[in-house]
Design a protein around this motif. Structure first.
Motif: not given
Length: 292
Positions: A236-243
């Protein structure tokens, strides 16, 4: 209306609803710049899944079960619905996580590459994959076996509807989770949600052009319905951002692969020298192209 018809109506409504929100939010018009090549691949793979892959898996397992294991038919019919649902999560969604993760290995990547070759996120590319990727997907065959063993058709219909609604939402050009992150009162709720199911933020990261921006995670975030598998297995990798960019770097360098090669490899092979869709071809690795 039987369970299958009701399930199909609900799934159709989910597709239509997310597609409508893509247009209403103008996210489709602004971000989805699909070519004719993309359109053929998106459409034909969707048709093949609905008309061939899933029906074939269910029909074949039913026939095999009745031929060789008839004494076990309906063995699970007395289970409570929640136990059936949990068994589907393990037999279908967990195995799809593992299949998806394995499909990022060099051996299976050519069968999954088509899903990442789209340079946009949208409900239209949710099912985009190689034809044989679905034929070989363990979850379809296990689901067929579980139906033979007595998993209720209404339970399966509810499960499949819930799963596909989540997956469609995770691919949707309309990022339904984005405004929810901004509401302070919802922070605890969204903390749980983003670790339980796939969301646009976590799944878009999986489709990112690069991992170098700290947002992309195409080497993780493999969950389909449940993102919980990524949390459990450490991907899992969670940033609440979008590439910022979606797709594959080798396509940006060399141009798109033809839809026929993407859909029907290894029956047909790409003519491109730098291609995973040909025997002896190379797979682009951004860790070996530091200037990209």
């Amino acid at each position: 209306m039987d369970a299958a018809q009701f399930q199909n109506v609900l799934i159709g409504l989910a597709i239509a609803g997310f597609a409508l929100m893509e247009f209403a939010s103008r996210r489709y018009q602004a971000t989805v710049h699909a070519t004719a090549n993309d359109t053929k691949l998106d459409l034909l793979v969707f048709v093949s899944v609905v008309a061939i892959s899933q029906p074939l898996a269910i029909l074949a397992t039913q026939n095999a079960g009745q031929t060789w294991f008839s004494e076990f038919q309906g063995a699970l019919a007395d289970w409570p619905w929640w136990a059936m649902f949990a068994l589907l999560l393990l037999g279908d969604d967990l195995t799809q996580y593992l299949w998806h993760r394995a499909s990022h290995s060099p051996f299976l990547w050519p069968l999954h590459r088509a899903h990442h070759s789209a340079q946009y996120m949208s409900v239209r590319m949710t099912f985009r994959n190689n034809f044989f990727y679905y034929l070989m997907m363990p979850g379809l065959w296990i689901s067929g076996a579980l139906l033979f063993l007595g998993i209720g058709v209404w339970v399966y219909g509810f499960y499949l509807t819930a799963k596909l609604t989540i997956i469609l939402g995770a691919h949707c050009a309309w990022r339904w989770d984005e405004p929810l992150y901004k509401i302070k009162a919802l922070h605890p709720v969204m903390w749980v949600v983003e670790r339980t199911i796939s969301t646009p933020a976590t799944h878009w990261a999986h489709h990112a052009l690069t991992n170098k921006d700290g947002i992309g995670n195409y080497t993780g975030n493999f969950g389909n319905m449940l993102f919980l598998w990524d949390v459990i297995f450490g991907t899992a990798h969670i940033t609440r951002k979008y590439p910022e960019h979606i797709g594959l770097m080798d396509d940006r360098i060399h141009g798109q692969e033809h839809w026929v090669h993407q859909m029907f490899y290894p029956v047909v092979h790409s003519k491109r020298a730098d291609s995973a869709l040909r025997i002896g071809g190379t797979i682009y690795d951004e860790t070996k192209h530091s200037g990209s």
